[in-house]
Design an enzyme around this catalytic site. Structure first.
Site, PDB file in Angstrom:
ATOM      1  N   VAL A 285       0.847  -1.190   0.000  1.00 54.79           N
ATOM      2  CA  VAL A 285       0.000   0.000   0.000  1.00 54.79           C
ATOM      3  C   VAL A 285       0.885   1.243   0.000  1.00 54.79           C
ATOM      4  CG1 VAL A 285      -1.686   1.320   1.354  1.00 54.79           C
ATOM      5  CG2 VAL A 285      -1.922  -1.174   1.142  1.00 54.79           C
TER       6      VAL A 285
ATOM      7  N   ARG B 126      -3.258  -4.174  16.171  1.00 55.19           N
ATOM      8  CA  ARG B 126      -3.507  -3.252  17.270  1.00 55.19           C
ATOM      9  C   ARG B 126      -2.245  -3.064  18.101  1.00 55.19           C
ATOM     10  NH1 ARG B 126      -8.756  -2.093  18.143  1.00 55.19           N
ATOM     11  NH2 ARG B 126      -8.493  -1.834  20.400  1.00 55.19           N
TER      12      ARG B 126
ATOM     13  N   ASP C 207      -4.677  -7.445  26.471  1.00 50.80           N
ATOM     14  CA  ASP C 207      -4.049  -6.934  25.239  1.00 50.80           C
ATOM     15  C   ASP C 207      -2.787  -6.119  25.511  1.00 50.80           C
ATOM     16  OD1 ASP C 207      -6.147  -8.041  23.833  1.00 50.80           O
ATOM     17  OD2 ASP C 207      -6.736  -6.177  22.829  1.00 50.80           O
TER      18      ASP C 207
ATOM     19  N   HIS D 158     -26.983 -37.570  17.375  1.00 58.66           N
ATOM     20  CA  HIS D 158     -27.323 -37.580  15.951  1.00 58.66           C
ATOM     21  C   HIS D 158     -28.708 -36.997  15.754  1.00 58.66           C
ATOM     22  CE1 HIS D 158     -27.525 -38.836  11.810  1.00 58.66           C
ATOM     23  NE2 HIS D 158     -28.749 -39.286  12.049  1.00 58.66           N
TER      24      HIS D 158
HETATM   25  P1  FAD Z   1      -9.797  -3.711  26.518  1.00 51.66           P
HETATM   26  O1  FAD Z   1     -11.011  -4.470  26.222  1.00 51.66           O
HETATM   27  O2  FAD Z   1      -9.221  -2.861  25.455  1.00 51.66           O
HETATM   28  O3  FAD Z   1     -10.162  -2.813  27.774  1.00 51.66           O
HETATM   29  C1  FAD Z   1      -9.277  -1.867  28.288  1.00 51.66           C
HETATM   30  C2  FAD Z   1     -10.088  -0.834  29.076  1.00 51.66           C
HETATM   31  O4  FAD Z   1      -9.193  -0.020  29.819  1.00 51.66           O
HETATM   32  C3  FAD Z   1     -10.898   0.115  28.200  1.00 51.66           C
HETATM   33  O5  FAD Z   1     -12.214   0.199  28.683  1.00 51.66           O
HETATM   34  C4  FAD Z   1     -10.197   1.460  28.361  1.00 51.66           C
HETATM   35  O6  FAD Z   1     -11.096   2.550  28.320  1.00 51.66           O
HETATM   36  C5  FAD Z   1      -9.633   1.314  29.753  1.00 51.66           C
HETATM   37  N1  FAD Z   1      -8.455   2.161  30.034  1.00 51.66           N
HETATM   38  C6  FAD Z   1      -7.306   2.238  29.325  1.00 51.66           C
HETATM   39  N2  FAD Z   1      -6.432   3.064  29.951  1.00 51.66           N
HETATM   40  C7  FAD Z   1      -7.053   3.492  31.075  1.00 51.66           C
HETATM   41  C8  FAD Z   1      -6.669   4.340  32.138  1.00 51.66           C
HETATM   42  N3  FAD Z   1      -5.464   4.891  32.204  1.00 51.66           N
HETATM   43  N4  FAD Z   1      -7.573   4.583  33.125  1.00 51.66           N
HETATM   44  C9  FAD Z   1      -8.810   4.013  33.080  1.00 51.66           C
HETATM   45  N5  FAD Z   1      -9.220   3.189  32.101  1.00 51.66           N
HETATM   46  C10 FAD Z   1      -8.347   2.946  31.130  1.00 51.66           C
HETATM   47  N6  FAD Z   1     -11.598 -10.986  20.872  1.00 51.66           N
HETATM   48  C11 FAD Z   1     -12.195 -12.194  21.003  1.00 51.66           C
HETATM   49  O7  FAD Z   1     -11.746 -13.014  21.811  1.00 51.66           O
HETATM   50  N7  FAD Z   1     -13.304 -12.515  20.261  1.00 51.66           N
HETATM   51  C12 FAD Z   1     -13.826 -11.657  19.363  1.00 51.66           C
HETATM   52  O8  FAD Z   1     -14.817 -11.975  18.711  1.00 51.66           O
HETATM   53  C13 FAD Z   1     -13.209 -10.394  19.198  1.00 51.66           C
HETATM   54  N8  FAD Z   1     -13.707  -9.513  18.309  1.00 51.66           N
HETATM   55  C14 FAD Z   1     -13.105  -8.291  18.183  1.00 51.66           C
HETATM   56  C15 FAD Z   1     -13.606  -7.410  17.233  1.00 51.66           C
HETATM   57  C16 FAD Z   1     -13.018  -6.182  17.063  1.00 51.66           C
HETATM   58  C17 FAD Z   1     -13.570  -5.236  16.040  1.00 51.66           C
HETATM   59  C18 FAD Z   1     -11.901  -5.810  17.872  1.00 51.66           C
HETATM   60  C19 FAD Z   1     -11.260  -4.464  17.732  1.00 51.66           C
HETATM   61  C20 FAD Z   1     -11.392  -6.677  18.812  1.00 51.66           C
HETATM   62  C21 FAD Z   1     -11.983  -7.940  18.971  1.00 51.66           C
HETATM   63  N9  FAD Z   1     -11.494  -8.868  19.877  1.00 51.66           N
HETATM   64  C22 FAD Z   1     -12.079 -10.092  20.000  1.00 51.66           C
HETATM   65  C23 FAD Z   1     -10.330  -8.561  20.738  1.00 51.66           C
HETATM   66  C24 FAD Z   1     -10.810  -8.144  22.152  1.00 51.66           C
HETATM   67  O9  FAD Z   1     -11.668  -7.038  22.031  1.00 51.66           O
HETATM   68  C25 FAD Z   1      -9.624  -7.811  23.023  1.00 51.66           C
HETATM   69  O10 FAD Z   1      -8.703  -8.875  23.026  1.00 51.66           O
HETATM   70  C26 FAD Z   1     -10.085  -7.553  24.444  1.00 51.66           C
HETATM   71  O11 FAD Z   1     -10.988  -6.490  24.504  1.00 51.66           O
HETATM   72  C27 FAD Z   1      -8.892  -7.246  25.352  1.00 51.66           C
HETATM   73  O12 FAD Z   1      -9.344  -7.031  26.649  1.00 51.66           O
HETATM   74  P2  FAD Z   1      -8.555  -6.098  27.655  1.00 51.66           P
HETATM   75  O13 FAD Z   1      -9.299  -6.143  28.940  1.00 51.66           O
HETATM   76  O14 FAD Z   1      -7.130  -6.452  27.676  1.00 51.66           O
HETATM   77  O15 FAD Z   1      -8.614  -4.628  27.032  1.00 51.66           O
HETATM   78  P1  NAI Z   2      -4.742  -8.955  12.445  1.00 55.07           P
HETATM   79  O1  NAI Z   2      -3.399  -9.077  13.048  1.00 55.07           O
HETATM   80  O2  NAI Z   2      -5.721 -10.041  12.617  1.00 55.07           O
HETATM   81  O3  NAI Z   2      -4.598  -8.717  10.881  1.00 55.07           O
HETATM   82  C1  NAI Z   2      -3.885  -7.640  10.345  1.00 55.07           C
HETATM   83  C2  NAI Z   2      -3.575  -7.954   8.896  1.00 55.07           C
HETATM   84  O4  NAI Z   2      -3.109  -6.763   8.288  1.00 55.07           O
HETATM   85  C3  NAI Z   2      -2.481  -8.995   8.737  1.00 55.07           C
HETATM   86  O5  NAI Z   2      -2.890  -9.978   7.827  1.00 55.07           O
HETATM   87  C4  NAI Z   2      -1.288  -8.188   8.245  1.00 55.07           C
HETATM   88  O6  NAI Z   2      -0.426  -8.931   7.422  1.00 55.07           O
HETATM   89  C5  NAI Z   2      -1.984  -7.079   7.487  1.00 55.07           C
HETATM   90  N1  NAI Z   2      -1.207  -5.859   7.341  1.00 55.07           N
HETATM   91  C6  NAI Z   2      -0.406  -5.253   8.257  1.00 55.07           C
HETATM   92  N2  NAI Z   2       0.108  -4.119   7.735  1.00 55.07           N
HETATM   93  C7  NAI Z   2      -0.379  -3.980   6.492  1.00 55.07           C
HETATM   94  C8  NAI Z   2      -0.235  -3.012   5.473  1.00 55.07           C
HETATM   95  N3  NAI Z   2       0.524  -1.920   5.636  1.00 55.07           N
HETATM   96  N4  NAI Z   2      -0.886  -3.202   4.303  1.00 55.07           N
HETATM   97  C9  NAI Z   2      -1.677  -4.287   4.109  1.00 55.07           C
HETATM   98  N5  NAI Z   2      -1.838  -5.240   5.044  1.00 55.07           N
HETATM   99  C10 NAI Z   2      -1.220  -5.091   6.232  1.00 55.07           C
HETATM  100  O7  NAI Z   2      -5.289  -7.552  12.988  1.00 55.07           O
HETATM  101  P2  NAI Z   2      -6.749  -6.924  13.000  1.00 55.07           P
HETATM  102  O8  NAI Z   2      -7.627  -7.554  11.992  1.00 55.07           O
HETATM  103  O9  NAI Z   2      -6.526  -5.466  12.975  1.00 55.07           O
HETATM  104  O10 NAI Z   2      -7.290  -7.338  14.421  1.00 55.07           O
HETATM  105  C11 NAI Z   2      -6.543  -6.993  15.589  1.00 55.07           C
HETATM  106  C12 NAI Z   2      -6.693  -8.044  16.633  1.00 55.07           C
HETATM  107  O11 NAI Z   2      -7.996  -7.996  17.192  1.00 55.07           O
HETATM  108  C13 NAI Z   2      -6.591  -9.470  16.093  1.00 55.07           C
HETATM  109  O12 NAI Z   2      -5.257  -9.883  15.995  1.00 55.07           O
HETATM  110  C14 NAI Z   2      -7.305 -10.248  17.127  1.00 55.07           C
HETATM  111  O13 NAI Z   2      -6.423 -10.529  18.178  1.00 55.07           O
HETATM  112  C15 NAI Z   2      -8.371  -9.283  17.605  1.00 55.07           C
HETATM  113  N6  NAI Z   2      -9.655  -9.641  16.994  1.00 55.07           N
HETATM  114  C16 NAI Z   2     -10.175 -10.870  17.273  1.00 55.07           C
HETATM  115  C17 NAI Z   2     -11.355 -11.272  16.698  1.00 55.07           C
HETATM  116  C18 NAI Z   2     -11.865 -12.632  16.980  1.00 55.07           C
HETATM  117  O14 NAI Z   2     -11.363 -13.273  17.889  1.00 55.07           O
HETATM  118  N7  NAI Z   2     -12.852 -13.123  16.234  1.00 55.07           N
HETATM  119  C19 NAI Z   2     -12.119 -10.393  15.818  1.00 55.07           C
HETATM  120  C20 NAI Z   2     -11.448  -9.139  15.558  1.00 55.07           C
HETATM  121  C21 NAI Z   2     -10.283  -8.794  16.156  1.00 55.07           C
END
Ligand code: FAD
Ligand code: NAI
Length: 474
Positions: A247, A281, A321, A453
């Site tokens: 890209v 991320r 995370d 089944h």
């Molecule tokens: P987070 O959920 O990010 O929570 C951190 C919290 O800390 C936030 O509320 C933030 O506001 C707060 N915070 C940060 N700094 C401070 C501070 N200094 N003071 C007070 N509060 C603060 N994972 C799955 O397993 N299954 C899925 O289907 C899935 N789908 C996803 C879809 C998307 C679009 C995305 C973006 C992520 C998805 N994930 C999924 C990943 C999942 O959301 C994360 O792994 C998970 O939320 C991590 O949990 P956490 O508690 O570490 O952090």
């Molecule tokens: P990802 O790591 O799953 O995928 C990112 C993709 O972007 C990779 O394939 C990478 O090679 C590509 N990429 C990186 N730089 C690029 C560039 N400059 N140009 C083109 N391609 C590029 O990350 P994503 O989708 O952003 O999700 C973040 C994290 O959130 C996941 O790793 C997962 O841990 C969590 N998540 C989990 C879900 C679930 O459990 N169902 C759903 C959504 C997110």
């Protein structure tokens, strides 16, 4: 005057809120601080997962799948739908309602478990071994003291260099979950989990979706056979996935123009109405003021922890995370529970070898343990057994026979080393494999167990039987 707690948790995502609840269950005095707010300024605990991650994405995946079924598969059942349409506003409102139910549920759980919740930002304000001070800045400014601090501050979306998210044209995950009307053309950068899930949502609603992926291999971390099948199916669904691209310049004005080099080295231009950037991320330690107390951050920006989630500071732990390992909600939760138990003098444990992965596309993709390519690379001798959903009665009745189940077992001991599923309800089916692996089961163990089944789970049994070349229904 400072308020004293045994444990202060910073962040109420799946890692933080679960740690807080478990610590309180174990009799500790617990506070949890979270800064996430609703548009009205009210607390919205649950983190990325609840607010702009797991929960809202699954709500939209469900709505769009229902729409897709109504348009494409209902007719097979003799059901006709005339004038089918989608009200995107209503779909988003439903998603917001589901999110709010989860926010409210967490606030209720805090009350029930006597966790004191503070809505605001938490930051280190001094202290040391056995007595940390945490400043809360929010509606009310407070200083909390605690013997133990759990950092659970999660992660933020990674932006492309020189192209910040505006969430109007260039969208992060929050923007991708809030597109007000189906774009005619949608671009996605990154064919990872978010790119495929969100690309699927908007494709099902009618967008032309182009996905640009930097790596030459599609879904490189997934078992190759599953990844190949997925690419075939997603392409058939209309996702235009281009791998091995570089890209270049992106211009966002009325629409978005992406200049890129394709896998043959030719210059290309993609013009779209909206662009989702989902390229991974980054850990979030913004505003924690960790520097002031000497909190060690590793070279990739994660809070540095050992295998027990201990940081370099006595009594300071980190989970989810913001530390190494997969960025998954259930991994964060397991670490949160384990840390709470360790603080209470118990022996919390997380088995990273059995953390399941799920991609909630259609078909779903789920796996646990090693892929075939990893086993080959590690020189492990294994036997593989697969079973297609095409030969499963329940899948035929459902009208969804895409994909297969694949077991990988040690050649000598038959111990299950990995299970890979692409197909209907893979997210639910994988649980059996996780349990089996956690108990050190062999493929024969699964093959000998009675499965109902007709059920999709029979494909698990049949794939386990296939390891020994003795499937019954193929
Ligand atoms: P987070 O959920 O990010 O929570 C951190 C919290 O800390 C936030 O509320 C933030 O506001 C707060 N915070 C940060 N700094 C401070 C501070 N200094 N003071 C007070 N509060 C603060 N994972 C799955 O397993 N299954 C899925 O289907 C899935 N789908 C996803 C879809 C998307 C679009 C995305 C973006 C992520 C998805 N994930 C999924 C990943 C999942 O959301 C994360 O792994 C998970 O939320 C991590 O949990 P956490 O508690 O570490 O952090
Ligand atoms: P990802 O790591 O799953 O995928 C990112 C993709 O972007 C990779 O394939 C990478 O090679 C590509 N990429 C990186 N730089 C690029 C560039 N400059 N140009 C083109 N391609 C590029 O990350 P994503 O989708 O952003 O999700 C973040 C994290 O959130 C996941 O790793 C997962 O841990 C969590 N998540 C989990 C879900 C679930 O459990 N169902 C759903 C959504 C997110």
């Amino acid at each position: 005057m400072a308020k004293n707690f045994d444990v202060v948790v910073i962040g109420a995502g799946p890692g933080g809120y679960i740690a807080a609840i478990r610590a309180a269950q174990l009799g500790l005095q617990v506070a949890c601080i979270d800064e996430w707010s609703t548009p009205e300024g009210k607390p919205a605990p649950g983190g990325t997962c609840t607010n702009v991650g797991c929960i809202p994405s699954k709500a939209l995946l469900q709505s769009s799948e229902n729409f897709d079924h109504a348009g494409h598969t209902f007719a097979d059942h003799g059901i006709s739908v005339k004038g089918l349409s989608i009200d995107v506003g209503q779909m988003l409102a439903r998603k917001d309602k589901v999110v709010k139910q989860n926010n409210d549920g967490i606030l209720y759980l805090f009350k029930k478990n006597k966790v004191t919740f503070f809505h605001g930002k938490g930051a280190f304000a001094g202290g040391g071994s056995g007595a940390w001070q945490i400043q809360v800045s929010g509606k009310s400014a407070e200083v909390l003291t605690a013997k133990h601090v759990i950092i659970a501050t999660g992660s933020n979306p990674r932006a492309l260099p020189d192209m910040p998210f505006d969430n109007k044209l260039v969208l992060d995950n929050a923007g991708a979950l809030a597109i007000a009307e189906t774009p005619k053309k949608l671009g996605v950068i990154g064919a990872g989990v978010i790119g495929l899930e969100m690309g699927s949502v908007w494709r099902r609603l009618g967008a032309e979706v182009t996905v640009l992926e930097a790596l030459p291999a599609f879904l490189g971390a997934v078992d190759e056979q599953v990844a190949n099948e997925a690419l075939k199916v997603f392409t058939k669904q209309g996702l235009d996935i281009k791998t091995g691209v570089k890209v270049g310049k992106i211009t966002a004005k009325k629409n978005v123009t992406v200049e890129y080099t394709d896998n043959a080295g030719a210059a290309q231009t993609l013009v779209v109405d909206k662009l989702i950037v989902s390229i991974g991320r980054v850990p979030n330690t913004n505003g924690l003021n960790g520097n002031s107390v000497g909190l060690k951050i590793d070279e990739r920006g994660f809070v540095a922890v050992d295998g027990d989630c201990k940081t370099n500071l006595p009594g300071v732990w980190a989970v989810g995370d913001v530390v190494r390992g997969p960025m998954l909600a259930h991994k964060a939760e397991e670490e949160g529970v384990a840390v709470a138990e360790r603080i209470a003098g118990k022996h919390g444990h997380v088995d990273f070898n059995t953390v399941p992965w799920v991609i909630y596309t259609s078909p779903e993709i789920a796996w646990v343990g090693k892929t075939e390519q990893q086993l080959k690379q590690d020189g492990v001798k294994y036997r593989a057994g697969s079973f297609p959903f095409m030969a499963n009665g329940r899948a035929r009745a459902l009208g969804d026979t895409t994909g297969f189940v694949k077991f990988l077992a040690d050649e000598r001991t038959d111990r299950i080393l990995g299970v890979h599923i692409i197909g209907p309800m893979a997210s639910e089916l994988i649980a059996e494999a996780v349990v089996a692996m956690e108990f050190g089961a062999s493929s024969e163990d699964i093959a000998m167990i009675c499965h109902a089944h007709p059920s999709l789970s029979e494909a698990m049994k049949e794939a386990a039987l296939a390891v020994d070349n003795r499937t019954l229904n193929l």
